[in-house]
Write a protein that holds these residues in place. Structure first.
Motif, short mmCIF file in Angstrom:
data_model
loop_
_atom_site.label_atom_id
_atom_site.label_comp_id
_atom_site.label_asym_id
_atom_site.label_seq_id
_atom_site.Cartn_x
_atom_site.Cartn_y
_atom_site.Cartn_z
N ALA A 40 60.10 -41.10 102.67
CA ALA A 40 59.52 -40.06 101.76
C ALA A 40 60.29 -40.20 100.27
O ALA A 40 59.50 -40.07 99.44
N TRP A 67 69.04 -36.18 96.60
CA TRP A 67 67.66 -35.53 97.19
C TRP A 67 67.93 -35.51 98.61
O TRP A 67 67.25 -34.62 99.23
N GLN A 68 68.41 -36.59 99.31
CA GLN A 68 68.54 -36.41 100.85
C GLN A 68 69.32 -35.23 101.40
O GLN A 68 69.14 -34.69 102.04
N ARG A 71 67.01 -32.19 100.68
CA ARG A 71 66.24 -32.28 101.86
C ARG A 71 66.98 -31.59 102.96
O ARG A 71 66.05 -31.04 104.02
N LYS A 76 61.89 -29.70 100.01
CA LYS A 76 61.07 -30.84 100.18
C LYS A 76 60.99 -31.64 98.88
O LYS A 76 60.71 -31.25 97.80
N THR A 78 60.04 -35.72 97.53
CA THR A 78 59.62 -37.22 97.61
C THR A 78 59.66 -37.76 96.47
O THR A 78 59.92 -37.25 95.25
N PHE A 98 59.47 -32.00 93.98
CA PHE A 98 60.21 -31.27 94.83
C PHE A 98 59.71 -29.99 94.94
O PHE A 98 58.76 -29.48 94.18
N ASP A 99 59.89 -29.34 95.99
CA ASP A 99 59.07 -27.95 96.54
C ASP A 99 60.21 -27.28 97.39
O ASP A 99 60.48 -27.47 98.45
N ASP A 100 60.76 -26.33 96.67
CA ASP A 100 61.79 -25.20 97.53
C ASP A 100 60.85 -24.12 98.33
O ASP A 100 61.72 -23.16 98.70
#
Length: 326
Positions: A40, A67-68, A71, A76, A78, A98-100
């Motif tokens: 991702a 970022w990991q 996640r 989310k 990528t 990104f999407d929280d």
């Protein structure tokens, strides 16, 4: 025998130069997926032997680990990257999405290297590659953000903001970025130069790509009502969508003394605008200069009925029902 040896050495030298040229022109030899990428989060590794390349690769590694971790907290994230090569300059753009669950957006990170030296290029060097002056770059940004806002109105930004105020804040975001040096700049595979810019929209601020190229579409910069107070007379220019310009003149008491409507087109000339107007069989041109944010100057021209001088943008007086917010 000596001649054969000389020819052989010349062949080897030419072959070495050719191999070196092929190596420089081979994008895959300059940038590739980093080993720490996953399915991702895909990030690049810069394959140049330089301190700047090492610094960038270390930064990308830290981004990946960060970022990991996010996640793992349910956010989310990528990422992907693109790269391009032009005249010995490597351009790499990283896009993070990104999407929280509440808010979704993208962020961009760019890196530009001189392939021969492995050195990172600064923004002013990037502009110099394309022969773009600071004033031209700012003018292209104004054009772009005005075009982005073509579908917006003042009501879209109420009650806290107006359209012109939003455009002004977006431009300020650009100038702040250039002054601090925190700005994303790159070119694509076609060689088109871009920056990314935090654009103020009715739904919030979002980072968007802006091409630093001249555009024939400049009329949106003039959108709205502009006033010149000449003391004894007040001149008003109202630029409407569709190429209509309404011109009114009032005296010091506010009594209308003249009014007429013309059709207009506008074209850029450097960082100025040429206004081409027609009214029936009459045609005239007016040159405009200035910021085009809250002000522009109509340069003197005796043949044009538009009064010369500095026009200022008139913010509309809008009423907003605060109860509509609830």
């Amino acid at each position: 025998m000596r001649r054969i040896a000389l020819v052989f050495m010349l062949f080897v030298s030419v072959a070495a130069i050719a191999c070196s040229s092929r190596h420089i022109a081979d994008l895959g030899a300059l940038v590739a997926d980093a080993d720490f990428s996953d399915d991702a989060i895909v990030l690049p590794e810069i394959k140049l032997e330089s301190a700047d390349a090492e610094k960038v690769n270390a930064e990308l590694y830290r981004l990946c680990k960060s970022w990991q971790d996010w996640r793992a907290d349910g956010i989310k994230i990528t990422s992907s990257y693109s790269s391009a090569l032009r005249d010995g300059i490597l351009s790499v753009l990283v896009t993070e999405v990104f999407d929280d669950g509440v808010f979704a957006d993208s962020r961009y990170y760019s890196y530009m290297f001189d392939v021969e030296s492995g050195r990172l290029l600064e923004y002013d060097e990037f502009l110099e590659l394309y022969g773009i002056s600071d004033d031209e770059a700012e003018f292209y940004v104004k054009q772009s953000i005005a075009q982005l806002a073509l579908e917006w109105t003042d009501e879209d930004f109420m009650p806290y903001q107006t359209l012109r105020g939003a455009l002004s804040q977006t431009l300020r975001n650009y100038t702040d970025s250039t002054e601090t040096g925190i700005i994303t700049y790159y070119f694509d595979e076609a060689g088109t130069p871009y920056i990314t810019l935090m654009v103020v929209t009715p739904d919030g601020s979002f980072e968007r790509a802006v091409a630093l190229v001249p555009s024939p579409v400049v009329a949106p910069l003039l959108r709205g009502e502009w006033i010149l107070d000449a003391g004894d007379k007040v001149h008003t220019l109202n630029f409407e969508d569709g190429g209509q310009l309404n011109i009114t003149v009032t005296d010091a008491r506010g009594v209308a003394v003249d009014a007429f409507t013309v059709r207009f087109t506008a074209e850029p000339d450097g960082t100025e605008l040429l206004l081409h107007c027609t009214a029936g069989e009459q045609a005239f041109d007016v040159r405009l200069t200035g910021t085009f944010v809250f002000q522009f100057i109509a340069l003197p021209d005796e043949s044009a009925p538009i009064a010369p001088g500095e026009y200022t943008y008139k913010e509309p007086e809008l009423e907003f029902d605060f109860y509509e917010m609830y």
